[in-house]
Every structure is written in structure tokens, then in C-alpha cells.
Design a protein around this motif. Structure first.
Motif, PDB file in Angstrom:
ATOM      1  N   TRP A  37       0.836  -1.204   0.000  1.00 27.52           N
ATOM      2  CA  TRP A  37       0.000   0.000   0.000  1.00 27.52           C
ATOM      3  C   TRP A  37       0.868   1.251   0.000  1.00 27.52           C
ATOM      4  CZ3 TRP A  37      -5.282   0.396  -0.204  1.00 27.52           C
ATOM      5  CH2 TRP A  37      -6.026  -0.779   0.011  1.00 27.52           C
ATOM      6  N   LYS A  39       0.292   5.709   0.318  1.00 28.62           N
ATOM      7  CA  LYS A  39      -0.661   6.807   0.519  1.00 28.62           C
ATOM      8  C   LYS A  39      -0.355   7.859  -0.533  1.00 28.62           C
ATOM      9  CE  LYS A  39      -2.821   9.656   4.074  1.00 28.62           C
ATOM     10  NZ  LYS A  39      -2.893  11.023   3.700  1.00 28.62           N
ATOM     11  N   GLU A  40      -1.402   8.350  -1.189  1.00 28.97           N
ATOM     12  CA  GLU A  40      -1.219   9.366  -2.227  1.00 28.97           C
ATOM     13  C   GLU A  40      -1.212  10.756  -1.601  1.00 28.97           C
ATOM     14  OE1 GLU A  40      -0.661   8.283  -5.158  1.00 28.97           O
ATOM     15  OE2 GLU A  40      -1.507   6.277  -5.166  1.00 28.97           O
ATOM     16  N   ASP A  42       2.489   9.828  -2.896  1.00 31.66           N
ATOM     17  CA  ASP A  42       3.446   8.934  -2.233  1.00 31.66           C
ATOM     18  C   ASP A  42       4.615   9.739  -1.675  1.00 31.66           C
ATOM     19  OD1 ASP A  42       4.926   6.895  -1.289  1.00 31.66           O
ATOM     20  OD2 ASP A  42       5.392   5.993  -3.218  1.00 31.66           O
ATOM     21  N   LEU A  46       3.690   5.161   5.031  1.00 31.11           N
ATOM     22  CA  LEU A  46       2.326   5.366   5.505  1.00 31.11           C
ATOM     23  C   LEU A  46       2.365   6.255   6.750  1.00 31.11           C
ATOM     24  CD1 LEU A  46       1.194   1.645   5.121  1.00 31.11           C
ATOM     25  CD2 LEU A  46       0.497   3.567   3.674  1.00 31.11           C
ATOM     26  N   ASP A  52       0.918  -1.803   7.027  1.00 36.05           N
ATOM     27  CA  ASP A  52       0.587  -2.690   5.918  1.00 36.05           C
ATOM     28  C   ASP A  52       1.038  -4.084   6.336  1.00 36.05           C
ATOM     29  OD1 ASP A  52       0.518  -4.149   3.580  1.00 36.05           O
ATOM     30  OD2 ASP A  52       1.593  -2.671   2.376  1.00 36.05           O
ATOM     31  N   LEU A  57      -4.304  -3.158   5.016  1.00 36.98           N
ATOM     32  CA  LEU A  57      -3.994  -1.848   5.579  1.00 36.98           C
ATOM     33  C   LEU A  57      -4.698  -1.754   6.931  1.00 36.98           C
ATOM     34  CD1 LEU A  57      -2.516   0.742   4.654  1.00 36.98           C
ATOM     35  CD2 LEU A  57      -4.693   1.538   3.729  1.00 36.98           C
ATOM     36  N   HIS A  66      -5.379  10.646   9.010  1.00 30.43           N
ATOM     37  CA  HIS A  66      -5.365   9.369   8.293  1.00 30.43           C
ATOM     38  C   HIS A  66      -6.240   9.413   7.040  1.00 30.43           C
ATOM     39  CE1 HIS A  66      -4.054   6.951  12.098  1.00 30.43           C
ATOM     40  NE2 HIS A  66      -3.054   7.606  11.526  1.00 30.43           N
ATOM     41  N   ASN A  69      -6.270   9.259   0.142  1.00 30.03           N
ATOM     42  CA  ASN A  69      -6.293   8.157  -0.811  1.00 30.03           C
ATOM     43  C   ASN A  69      -5.122   7.213  -0.582  1.00 30.03           C
ATOM     44  OD1 ASN A  69      -8.596   9.090  -2.149  1.00 30.03           O
ATOM     45  ND2 ASN A  69      -7.387  10.503  -3.374  1.00 30.03           N
ATOM     46  N   TYR A  70      -5.456   5.921  -0.532  1.00 27.64           N
ATOM     47  CA  TYR A  70      -4.450   4.877  -0.366  1.00 27.64           C
ATOM     48  C   TYR A  70      -4.558   3.947  -1.563  1.00 27.64           C
ATOM     49  CZ  TYR A  70      -4.164   6.410   4.503  1.00 27.64           C
ATOM     50  OH  TYR A  70      -3.983   7.152   5.641  1.00 27.64           O
ATOM     51  N   THR A  84      -7.284   2.178  -5.857  1.00 31.43           N
ATOM     52  CA  THR A  84      -7.210   3.255  -4.868  1.00 31.43           C
ATOM     53  C   THR A  84      -8.483   3.321  -4.035  1.00 31.43           C
ATOM     54  OG1 THR A  84      -5.706   4.505  -6.253  1.00 31.43           O
ATOM     55  CG2 THR A  84      -6.861   5.749  -4.559  1.00 31.43           C
ATOM     56  N   GLU A  86     -10.454   5.701  -1.052  1.00 28.66           N
ATOM     57  CA  GLU A  86     -10.500   6.969  -0.326  1.00 28.66           C
ATOM     58  C   GLU A  86     -10.969   6.683   1.098  1.00 28.66           C
ATOM     59  OE1 GLU A  86     -12.666  11.332  -0.120  1.00 28.66           O
ATOM     60  OE2 GLU A  86     -13.425   9.843  -1.540  1.00 28.66           O
TER      61      GLU A  86
END
Length: 189
Positions: A37, A39-40, A42, A46, A52, A57, A66, A69-70, A84, A86
Motif C-alpha cells: 500500500w 498513501k497518495e 506517495d 504510511l 501494511d 492496511l 489518516h 487516498n491509499y 485506490t 478513499e
């Protein structure tokens, strides 16, 4: 490379989570040699308290930061696929009004209702199922709703007694808390 696919299907496009709780988003794929995974955007890793574990996740003690988008990436030597999710934070009461409150006539009353979430929840109040507006006309001018959600009732009267509801809502969900207000008359003591 054709046989690389998520199983049973990609994670749902959105995941609603509760502040302070634990939440999980699963990601499995057929034909992959590794799943991870990001997180956007990047930014290398995380957030704190998010881990992960073999493609799952895990959010420990969900916090406001937290949200976002992941992306799950499943890869083998030839190919990679992405999906992805949200993550959105459900509204949560930080402070709720007391369940029961007694005041004497003409006393002013503060009812606290504070909430958090992402997006930030809207707070509305109702009295015996009628939404309280804070216009400056008639009885409504005795009500004031502060920015944090607290309701002020100036000079309570007998007919102000009843059930007051604090409603918190956002595009992610909503919750309601109630308080029962008793107004005693001044002369009866």
C-alpha cells in the motif's frame, strides 16, 4: 501478465472509519509476487499508526490525518495493477449535551455539542423535532448557536422544555444526541 488480478475484487472505492477506532482495508491479488500500500501522494511510507500487514492496511487509533487516498499495488515480474481507496472519517461527538438538564425559568441555558470528522461535520439543533433557526425574529432570537456547535437559550420559559437534539452530519454519515430539558417555574420553589 493477463492473470494478475485482484481477488475477489478490488477494495471498495471508499472506506468510512471512526476516529479513535481500529479499521482494516483488505487487498488480495492472484498472480502477484508482492502486494503493498502507498498513501497518495506517495511521500515515502504510511502515516503513523497505519501499517501494511501482508496487503491488509490496518489503521490503529484512527486520526483525522489518516484521511486520504491509499493505493494497493499488486505486482509480479511482468506487470502491476493498482486500486485506490478513499479513506473518510465519520463524524464523531467530542462533547455531547447532558441527557437530562433542569433549569429555573428565565435562566440562560448552554447545551454543548462539539464534533469532529473529515470532512468537518455540520451541527444542527432541533427542539421537539423542529429545527432551531437562529434568525433574529420572534422566539428564535433567544437562541444562539456558536461556531463550535454549542446552543445558547436566553431566558428559558416553560414552553422551552422538551427534547433538544444535536445532529452532526457530513457527506460521510450522521449521528444525533438528545437532551431532555426541564424548566421549573420561579414561583413554585
Amino acid at each position: 501478465a493477463r492473470n494478475l488480478h485482484f481477488t475477489p475484487k478490488p477494495p471498495l472505492p471508499t472506506k468510512n472509519v471512526d476516529l479513535g477506532m481500529t479499521a482494516k482495508v483488505h487487498c488480495k491479488a492472484v498472480g502477484s509476487t508482492r502486494i503493498y500500500w502507498i498513501k497518495e501522494p506517495d511521500e515515502g511510507g504510511l502515516p503513523e499508526d497505519v501499517e501494511d500487514v501482508n496487503g491488509t492496511l490496518i489503521f490503529n487509533n484512527v486520526r483525522l490525518d489518516h484521511k486520504g487516498n491509499y493505493t494497493c499495488v499488486a505486482a509480479n515480474d511482468d506487470d502491476s495493477i493498482r486500486s485506490t481507496v478513499e479513506v473518510r472519517i465519520l463524524p464523531k461527538f467530542d462533547i455531547t449535551p447532558p441527557e437530562h438538564l433542569e433549569v429555573v425559568e428565565l435562566q440562560s441555558v448552554y447545551l454543548d455539542c462539539v464534533a469532529s470528522g473529515s470532512p468537518s461535520p455540520v451541527i444542527k439543533w432541533d427542539h421537539d423535532s423542529t429545527i432551531i433557526s437562529t434568525s433574529n425574529e420572534g422566539d428564535d432570537s433567544r437562541f444562539k448557536i456558536f461556531e463550535n456547535g454549542t446552543l445558547l437559550l436566553h431566558e428559558a420559559r416553560q414552553d422551552d422544555a422538551g427534547i433538544y437534539g444535536c445532529f452532526i452530519g457530513s457527506s460521510v454519515g450522521f449521528k444525533r444526541a438528545e437532551t431532555y430539558l426541564v424548566v421549573k417555574c420561579k414561583c413554585c420553589n
